[in-house]
Design a protein around this motif. Structure first.
Motif, short mmCIF file in Angstrom:
data_model
loop_
_atom_site.label_atom_id
_atom_site.label_comp_id
_atom_site.label_asym_id
_atom_site.label_seq_id
_atom_site.Cartn_x
_atom_site.Cartn_y
_atom_site.Cartn_z
N LEU A 64 -1.43 11.65 8.17
CA LEU A 64 -0.21 12.52 8.03
C LEU A 64 -0.84 12.44 6.32
N LYS A 65 -1.28 11.13 5.17
CA LYS A 65 -0.98 11.27 4.43
C LYS A 65 -1.97 12.05 3.83
N GLY A 66 -1.55 11.65 2.27
CA GLY A 66 -2.72 12.42 1.19
C GLY A 66 -3.11 11.24 0.46
N GLY A 67 -4.46 11.02 0.00
CA GLY A 67 -5.24 10.12 -1.04
C GLY A 67 -5.19 9.01 -0.04
N ILE A 68 -5.58 8.98 0.76
CA ILE A 68 -6.40 7.57 1.73
C ILE A 68 -7.94 7.30 1.98
N GLY A 69 -8.31 9.07 1.81
CA GLY A 69 -9.89 8.46 1.86
C GLY A 69 -10.45 9.36 3.06
N LYS A 70 -9.46 10.30 3.62
CA LYS A 70 -10.63 11.42 4.46
C LYS A 70 -11.14 11.56 4.19
N THR A 71 -11.00 13.00 2.87
CA THR A 71 -11.70 13.67 2.83
C THR A 71 -13.55 12.79 2.20
N THR A 72 -13.50 11.64 1.48
CA THR A 72 -14.55 10.62 1.45
C THR A 72 -14.69 10.06 2.47
N THR A 73 -13.92 10.10 3.65
CA THR A 73 -14.84 9.83 4.93
C THR A 73 -15.53 10.98 5.42
N THR A 76 -9.40 1.81 5.35
CA THR A 76 -10.68 1.90 4.31
C THR A 76 -9.69 1.66 2.40
N MET A 77 -10.54 1.42 1.13
CA MET A 77 -9.90 1.39 0.49
C MET A 77 -10.32 0.03 0.47
N LYS A 78 -10.20 -0.98 1.07
CA LYS A 78 -10.41 -2.17 1.30
C LYS A 78 -10.95 -3.31 0.10
N ALA A 82 -14.78 -1.46 8.16
CA ALA A 82 -13.68 -1.28 6.90
C ALA A 82 -15.00 -0.61 5.34
N ILE A 83 -14.04 -0.02 4.94
CA ILE A 83 -14.65 0.58 3.89
C ILE A 83 -14.09 0.03 2.47
N THR A 84 -14.89 -0.53 1.47
CA THR A 84 -14.25 -1.24 0.43
C THR A 84 -14.09 -0.77 -0.42
N ARG A 85 -12.70 -1.14 -1.77
CA ARG A 85 -12.72 0.48 -2.90
C ARG A 85 -13.86 -0.03 -4.07
N SER A 86 -14.48 1.07 -4.22
CA SER A 86 -15.14 0.98 -5.04
C SER A 86 -15.30 2.49 -6.53
N VAL A 87 -15.16 1.54 -7.08
CA VAL A 87 -15.29 2.84 -8.42
C VAL A 87 -15.98 4.11 -8.29
N MET A 88 -17.41 3.53 -7.44
CA MET A 88 -18.47 4.64 -7.06
C MET A 88 -17.48 5.85 -6.49
N VAL A 89 -16.86 5.54 -6.00
CA VAL A 89 -16.08 6.66 -5.07
C VAL A 89 -15.93 7.98 -6.25
N GLN A 90 -14.90 7.40 -7.32
CA GLN A 90 -14.75 8.45 -7.57
C GLN A 90 -16.16 8.64 -8.56
N LYS A 91 -16.55 8.45 -8.99
CA LYS A 91 -17.57 8.46 -9.67
C LYS A 91 -18.65 9.60 -9.08
N1 LIG Z 1 -13.31 3.05 -1.14
C1 LIG Z 1 -12.76 4.02 -2.27
N2 LIG Z 1 -12.57 3.26 -3.04
C2 LIG Z 1 -12.01 3.71 -4.61
N3 LIG Z 1 -11.61 4.78 -4.19
C3 LIG Z 1 -11.42 5.05 -3.14
C4 LIG Z 1 -11.86 5.24 -2.14
N4 LIG Z 1 -11.66 6.67 -1.11
C5 LIG Z 1 -10.99 7.18 -1.46
N5 LIG Z 1 -10.64 7.07 -2.96
C6 LIG Z 1 -10.98 7.98 -3.73
O1 LIG Z 1 -8.69 8.23 -3.78
C7 LIG Z 1 -8.87 9.43 -4.02
C8 LIG Z 1 -8.16 10.02 -2.58
O2 LIG Z 1 -9.16 10.47 -1.74
P1 LIG Z 1 -9.62 11.82 -0.37
O3 LIG Z 1 -10.58 11.00 0.09
O4 LIG Z 1 -9.60 12.25 -1.45
O5 LIG Z 1 -8.26 11.41 0.02
P2 LIG Z 1 -7.86 11.92 1.27
O6 LIG Z 1 -8.43 13.28 1.89
O7 LIG Z 1 -7.25 11.60 2.06
O8 LIG Z 1 -6.34 13.23 -0.07
C9 LIG Z 1 -10.01 10.21 -4.94
O9 LIG Z 1 -9.59 10.07 -6.01
C10 LIG Z 1 -11.05 8.93 -3.93
O10 LIG Z 1 -12.02 9.28 -5.21
#
Ligand SMILES: Nc1ncnc2c1ncn2[C@@H]1O[C@H](COP(=O)(O)OP(=O)(O)O)[C@@H](O)[C@H]1O
Ligand SMILES: [Mg+2]
Length: 273
Positions: free
Chosen positions: A9-18, A195-197, A222-231
């Motif tokens: 139910l929350k935003g910014g938690i890695g849904k789209t990345t997943t 996510t973002m461990k 689990a998914i590690t927090r990584s700067v590569m995700v933002q890149k």
């Molecule tokens: N494993 C991760 N490590 C670092 N940053 C992450 C990770 N997963 C997601 N993020 C970052 O967190 C933000 C929200 O991720 P996103 O997948 O868009 O979440 P949601 O779809 O839940 O809003 C984005 O800026 C994304 O790059």
């Protein structure tokens, strides 16, 4: 076709990345034909797969009954050309907001089954169209009409959970929602994904609790927090394409392996019915 909703139910938690990372790995490494349905008007999954357009057809067209799903798909071209599977995207844009409002006003009983029926129609066509193996819904935060439709159309909910107290509240509410749907969706499963461990004691304790103390079903990986995700997001590419062997990609690879097993079990169960 097994159906997965990436939802919490929350935003910014890695849904789209997943959603995007799993779709990519399933298509490129598991030979799956994936249909990714973007259910968030922000269109971030569409953007990550290079298929965003502010005025294209998309999920809103299906929700509003204007188009059949096969007329709304666009093929992602950012995958490795050697890939044996595909990702077709049904994109989302701001029109989805209007669609949500329209469906909400239209109080027929069918209003929660629009996406389910659309996927049923696609499945019925697969012999002469495309046999999709997996449908992945990338959901918005909260429970709007499109997200509720995705929930009802799904076999499995993957709920990303980052570390922290409030996120667990979201998981609890989601579990209650799933339990409420038991009468119409008795087999719907919920599986949490950490996510973002980060590598510190509190995160490790949280992970241990999620697996062994919380009572929730959770992915082992689990998914590690990584700067590569933002890149990767800045480059407009799926993480596994941008960072083929980065730590977070490897984590998603492990999750995909678990997921393939889960999908086989779900498929076998549906087949027996
Ligand atoms: N494993 C991760 N490590 C670092 N940053 C992450 C990770 N997963 C997601 N993020 C970052 O967190 C933000 C929200 O991720 P996103 O997948 O868009 O979440 P949601 O779809 O839940 O809003 C984005 O800026 C994304 O790059
Ligand atoms: Mg998102």
């Amino acid at each position: 076709m097994e159906r997965i909703a990436i939802l919490n139910l929350k935003g910014g938690i890695g849904k789209t990345t997943t959603a995007v990372s799993l779709a990519t790995i399933l298509a490129t490494e598991h030979r799956k034909n994936v249909l990714l349905i973007d259910c968030d008007m922000q269109g971030n999954a569409s953007k990550a797969l290079g298929q965003y357009s502010p005025d294209s057809r998309g999920t809103h067209s299906i929700m509003q009954g204007q188009e059949d799903p096969e007329n709304c798909t666009v093929r992602a071209t950012c995958l490795d050309p050697e890939a044996k599977g595909i990702i077709d995207v049904i994109p989302a844009n701001m029109y989805l907001m209007q669609a949500n409002a329209q469906v909400l006003q239209d109080t027929e009983a069918e209003q929660l089954h629009i996406l389910d029926r659309a996927l049923e129609r696609l499945e019925a066509m697969e012999r002469w169209y495309i046999a999709y193996d997996v449908a992945i819904f990338d959901c918005a935060l909260g429970l709007d009409m499109t997200v509720l439709n995705a929930l009802i159309a799904s076999d499995l909910i993957v709920a990303p959970v980052p570390f922290g107290g409030y996120e667990i509240d979201g998981l609890q509410q989601l579990q209650e929602q799933v339990d409420d749907l038991k009468s119409i969706k008795p087999d719907l499963q919920l599986k949490a994904l950490f996510t973002m461990k980060q590598n510190n004691k509190t995160n490790r304790e949280f992970e241990e609790w999620l697996h062994n103390g919380s009572g929730y079903n959770a992915f082992d990986a689990a998914i590690t927090r990584s700067v590569m995700v933002q890149k990767a997001a800045l480059e407009g590419l799926p993480l596994p394409v941008f960072s083929k062997n980065g730590k977070a990609t490897k984590d998603y690879r492990k999750v995909a392996e678990e997921l393939v097993q889960d999908l086989e079990e779900i498929g076998a169960r549906k087949h027996r019915k």
